[in-house]
Design a protein around this motif. Structure first.
Motif, PDB file in Angstrom:
ATOM      1  N   THR A 154       0.853  -1.183   0.000  1.00  9.87           N
ATOM      2  CA  THR A 154       0.000   0.000   0.000  1.00  9.87           C
ATOM      3  C   THR A 154       0.894   1.240   0.000  1.00  9.87           C
ATOM      4  O   THR A 154       1.785   1.364   0.833  1.00  9.87           O
ATOM      5  CB  THR A 154      -0.919   0.003   1.229  1.00  9.87           C
ATOM      6  OG1 THR A 154      -1.703  -1.190   1.223  1.00  9.87           O
ATOM      7  CG2 THR A 154      -1.846   1.204   1.207  1.00  9.87           C
ATOM      8  N   ILE A 155       0.673   2.112  -0.945  1.00  6.68           N
ATOM      9  CA  ILE A 155       1.515   3.291  -1.103  1.00  6.68           C
ATOM     10  C   ILE A 155       0.660   4.560  -1.087  1.00  6.68           C
ATOM     11  O   ILE A 155      -0.576   4.504  -1.137  1.00  6.68           O
ATOM     12  CB  ILE A 155       2.313   3.235  -2.425  1.00  6.68           C
ATOM     13  CG1 ILE A 155       1.351   3.304  -3.616  1.00  6.68           C
ATOM     14  CG2 ILE A 155       3.181   1.995  -2.490  1.00  6.68           C
ATOM     15  CD1 ILE A 155       2.052   3.492  -4.961  1.00  6.68           C
ATOM     16  N   PHE A 156       1.354   5.682  -1.039  1.00  3.75           N
ATOM     17  CA  PHE A 156       0.713   6.992  -1.167  1.00  3.75           C
ATOM     18  C   PHE A 156       1.299   7.646  -2.407  1.00  3.75           C
ATOM     19  O   PHE A 156       2.373   8.261  -2.347  1.00  3.75           O
ATOM     20  CB  PHE A 156       0.951   7.836   0.086  1.00  3.75           C
ATOM     21  CG  PHE A 156       0.170   7.371   1.273  1.00  3.75           C
ATOM     22  CD1 PHE A 156      -0.964   8.046   1.684  1.00  3.75           C
ATOM     23  CD2 PHE A 156       0.549   6.226   1.955  1.00  3.75           C
ATOM     24  CE1 PHE A 156      -1.716   7.604   2.763  1.00  3.75           C
ATOM     25  CE2 PHE A 156      -0.185   5.777   3.051  1.00  3.75           C
ATOM     26  CZ  PHE A 156      -1.315   6.459   3.452  1.00  3.75           C
TER      27      PHE A 156
ATOM     28  N   PRO B 129      -0.187   8.420  13.633  1.00  3.72           N
ATOM     29  CA  PRO B 129       0.651   7.929  12.527  1.00  3.72           C
ATOM     30  C   PRO B 129      -0.156   7.638  11.272  1.00  3.72           C
ATOM     31  O   PRO B 129      -1.361   7.380  11.312  1.00  3.72           O
ATOM     32  CB  PRO B 129       1.254   6.639  13.092  1.00  3.72           C
ATOM     33  CG  PRO B 129       0.258   6.184  14.124  1.00  3.72           C
ATOM     34  CD  PRO B 129      -0.282   7.442  14.724  1.00  3.72           C
ATOM     35  N   ILE B 130       0.544   7.688  10.157  1.00  4.74           N
ATOM     36  CA  ILE B 130      -0.052   7.333   8.869  1.00  4.74           C
ATOM     37  C   ILE B 130      -0.259   5.832   8.823  1.00  4.74           C
ATOM     38  O   ILE B 130       0.596   5.055   9.245  1.00  4.74           O
ATOM     39  CB  ILE B 130       0.875   7.781   7.722  1.00  4.74           C
ATOM     40  CG1 ILE B 130       1.106   9.290   7.792  1.00  4.74           C
ATOM     41  CG2 ILE B 130       0.304   7.396   6.371  1.00  4.74           C
ATOM     42  CD1 ILE B 130       2.227   9.761   6.921  1.00  4.74           C
TER      43      ILE B 130
ATOM     44  N   PRO C 176      -6.196   8.705   4.235  1.00  4.11           N
ATOM     45  CA  PRO C 176      -6.587   9.279   2.939  1.00  4.11           C
ATOM     46  C   PRO C 176      -5.404   9.382   1.984  1.00  4.11           C
ATOM     47  O   PRO C 176      -4.308   9.784   2.383  1.00  4.11           O
ATOM     48  CB  PRO C 176      -7.100  10.674   3.331  1.00  4.11           C
ATOM     49  CG  PRO C 176      -7.559  10.522   4.743  1.00  4.11           C
ATOM     50  CD  PRO C 176      -6.615   9.548   5.378  1.00  4.11           C
ATOM     51  N   GLY C 177      -5.630   9.009   0.733  1.00  9.96           N
ATOM     52  CA  GLY C 177      -4.593   9.067  -0.280  1.00  9.96           C
ATOM     53  C   GLY C 177      -3.868   7.757  -0.514  1.00  9.96           C
ATOM     54  O   GLY C 177      -3.028   7.656  -1.411  1.00  9.96           O
TER      55      GLY C 177
ATOM     56  N   HIS D 105       6.619  10.456  -2.834  1.00 11.62           N
ATOM     57  CA  HIS D 105       8.074  10.470  -3.022  1.00 11.62           C
ATOM     58  C   HIS D 105       8.573  11.880  -3.335  1.00 11.62           C
ATOM     59  O   HIS D 105       9.767  12.149  -3.224  1.00 11.62           O
ATOM     60  CB  HIS D 105       8.465   9.528  -4.149  1.00 11.62           C
ATOM     61  CG  HIS D 105       7.945   9.915  -5.502  1.00 11.62           C
ATOM     62  ND1 HIS D 105       6.618  10.191  -5.738  1.00 11.62           N
ATOM     63  CD2 HIS D 105       8.582  10.081  -6.698  1.00 11.62           C
ATOM     64  CE1 HIS D 105       6.464  10.496  -7.015  1.00 11.62           C
ATOM     65  NE2 HIS D 105       7.633  10.444  -7.607  1.00 11.62           N
ATOM     66  N   ARG D 106       7.684  12.753  -3.736  1.00 16.17           N
ATOM     67  CA  ARG D 106       8.038  14.147  -4.026  1.00 16.17           C
ATOM     68  C   ARG D 106       7.502  15.119  -2.979  1.00 16.17           C
ATOM     69  O   ARG D 106       8.052  16.195  -2.802  1.00 16.17           O
ATOM     70  CB  ARG D 106       7.477  14.554  -5.399  1.00 16.17           C
ATOM     71  CG  ARG D 106       7.952  13.732  -6.568  1.00 16.17           C
ATOM     72  CD  ARG D 106       9.444  13.876  -6.787  1.00 16.17           C
ATOM     73  NE  ARG D 106       9.862  13.248  -8.034  1.00 16.17           N
ATOM     74  CZ  ARG D 106      11.110  12.883  -8.303  1.00 16.17           C
ATOM     75  NH1 ARG D 106      12.053  13.084  -7.416  1.00 16.17           N
ATOM     76  NH2 ARG D 106      11.407  12.317  -9.463  1.00 16.17           N
ATOM     77  N   ARG D 107       6.431  14.743  -2.302  1.00 13.90           N
ATOM     78  CA  ARG D 107       5.791  15.651  -1.351  1.00 13.90           C
ATOM     79  C   ARG D 107       5.811  15.021   0.027  1.00 13.90           C
ATOM     80  O   ARG D 107       5.260  13.929   0.231  1.00 13.90           O
ATOM     81  CB  ARG D 107       4.345  15.950  -1.777  1.00 13.90           C
ATOM     82  CG  ARG D 107       4.209  16.579  -3.147  1.00 13.90           C
ATOM     83  CD  ARG D 107       2.763  16.928  -3.455  1.00 13.90           C
ATOM     84  NE  ARG D 107       1.899  15.740  -3.432  1.00 13.90           N
ATOM     85  CZ  ARG D 107       1.733  14.926  -4.470  1.00 13.90           C
ATOM     86  NH1 ARG D 107       2.360  15.166  -5.616  1.00 13.90           N
ATOM     87  NH2 ARG D 107       0.937  13.882  -4.389  1.00 13.90           N
ATOM     88  N   GLN D 108       6.405  15.702   0.981  1.00 13.75           N
ATOM     89  CA  GLN D 108       6.481  15.189   2.344  1.00 13.75           C
ATOM     90  C   GLN D 108       5.097  15.090   2.959  1.00 13.75           C
ATOM     91  O   GLN D 108       4.257  15.987   2.801  1.00 13.75           O
ATOM     92  CB  GLN D 108       7.358  16.102   3.189  1.00 13.75           C
ATOM     93  CG  GLN D 108       7.435  15.734   4.653  1.00 13.75           C
ATOM     94  CD  GLN D 108       8.115  14.401   4.898  1.00 13.75           C
ATOM     95  OE1 GLN D 108       7.538  13.355   4.632  1.00 13.75           O
ATOM     96  NE2 GLN D 108       9.329  14.447   5.400  1.00 13.75           N
ATOM     97  N   ILE D 109       4.828  13.978   3.644  1.00 11.25           N
ATOM     98  CA  ILE D 109       3.597  13.816   4.407  1.00 11.25           C
ATOM     99  C   ILE D 109       3.920  14.118   5.863  1.00 11.25           C
ATOM    100  O   ILE D 109       4.843  13.522   6.424  1.00 11.25           O
ATOM    101  CB  ILE D 109       3.040  12.382   4.276  1.00 11.25           C
ATOM    102  CG1 ILE D 109       2.620  12.117   2.824  1.00 11.25           C
ATOM    103  CG2 ILE D 109       1.865  12.172   5.217  1.00 11.25           C
ATOM    104  CD1 ILE D 109       2.097  10.716   2.587  1.00 11.25           C
ATOM    105  N   PRO D 110       3.214  15.035   6.491  1.00  9.95           N
ATOM    106  CA  PRO D 110       3.504  15.341   7.899  1.00  9.95           C
ATOM    107  C   PRO D 110       3.474  14.076   8.744  1.00  9.95           C
ATOM    108  O   PRO D 110       2.554  13.263   8.642  1.00  9.95           O
ATOM    109  CB  PRO D 110       2.386  16.314   8.283  1.00  9.95           C
ATOM    110  CG  PRO D 110       1.963  16.930   6.991  1.00  9.95           C
ATOM    111  CD  PRO D 110       2.114  15.846   5.964  1.00  9.95           C
TER     112      PRO D 110
END
Length: 305
Positions: A166-168, A183-184, A189-190, A172-177
């Motif tokens: 499972t990926i977001f 935790p994620i 979402p996404g 890889h280009r946009r940091q997820i807080p």
């Protein structure tokens, strides 16, 4: 060497992953699946169950949690177990595209066999590779990734909640807080559960938020992972023993960190002069006697401790 198509390049740049269909034959899927079952019963590097140690720390343990072929397993350092594991590191249909993505100044950094059994309680988890520090590093859109993975599927994951990777997409280009109190997870979402068949290979970079989702399929999910990193980072999961060196082609030895001469200050930060030719397969094995004599060093192969 083969290169990404325009469509693949766009998908990699924007979404951060590729699915390569049926790169392993049914015979190879059966072989590697049976090998995972065999390795379960052999001592090897597996996660240490010491809560005082960092997440992801591996130690030498006698076997997996269960000798059942469908039980949980996470095994590192696969190369000593057979030439077929060595040859997987530069399998053409996959490796050519890895070189096109990363460039030729790369090495193999890790090998791993994973079994995720069905469970009513395991919720899955999400992470980036490289720990807390590397999580905060984002290459620009025009740069090569620092590291990436090739995940070979040995079982079908054609339905949701089958232990799917499972990926977001785009992470890889946009940091997820990242918040340890919230935790994620694979259901945040996404998220996207990747579907695939046994024999497929999934490519994705270290910076991608990823992990297994829950597995309610009723059967274990088996995968093999090969990690690659830029040469200046060097590998961290194995050493080139004489037995492994005998199995390797010149390119495979180079991927394992064999520069053709003993380590010197500056090695790995600046690639050997024949690096491109060796990685692309355009160079035959060359004698390094002249190089060693010029450096005043003796050629040797690392031995196991």
């Amino acid at each position: 060497m083969k290169a990404l198509t325009d469509e693949q390049r766009h998908h990699w740049d924007t979404q951060g992953y590729l699915i390569l269909k049926q790169v392993l034959t049914p015979h190879e899927v059966a072989l590697f699946s049976s090998e995972i079952d065999r390795l379960r019963r052999i001592p090897g590097f597996e996660p240490v169950r010491d809560k005082a140690l960092p997440i992801g720390h591996y130690g030498w343990l006698p076997h997996a949690d269960s000798l059942d072929d469908t039980g949980w397993m996470d095994r590192r350092d696969l190369l000593p177990y057979g030439k077929h594991f060595v040859d997987l590191m530069d399998r053409q249909d996959v490796f050519d595209l890895i070189v096109d993505i990363m460039g030729p100044y790369l090495c193999l950094s890790m090998t791993q066999a994973i079994v995720r059994p069905p469970s009513e309680t395991f919720p899955g988890y999400t992470h980036t590779d490289g720990g807390e520090a590397l999580r905060c590093i984002r290459p620009s859109e025009t740069s090569h990734p620092l590291a990436m993975k090739a995940m070979y599927l040995l079982t079908d994951v054609t339905e949701p909640d089958s232990g799917n990777l499972t990926i977001f997409p785009g992470s890889h280009r946009r940091q997820i807080p990242y918040n340890t109190e919230n935790p994620i997870t694979p259901t945040s979402p996404g998220s996207l559960q990747i579907m695939g068949e046994a024999g497929d290979c999934i490519l994705f970079p270290h910076a991608m938020w990823h992990g297994p989702c829950k597995n309610r399929s009723g059967r274990a999910r088996k995968t093999i992972l090969y990690n690659y990193c830029q040469m200046f980072m060097r590998q961290y999961d194995f050493e080139i023993t004489p037995a492994i060196a005998e199995w390797c082609s010149p390119r495979q030895r180079r991927l394992l960190g064999d520069l053709g001469y003993d380590f010197r200050p500056g090695s790995y930060f600046y690639g050997p002069r024949d690096q491109v030719e060796v990685i692309t397969g355009e160079a035959e094995e060359k004698p390094y006697k002249e190089i060693n004599e010029a450096l005043g060093i003796r050629r040797k192969v690392q031995t196991a401790t």
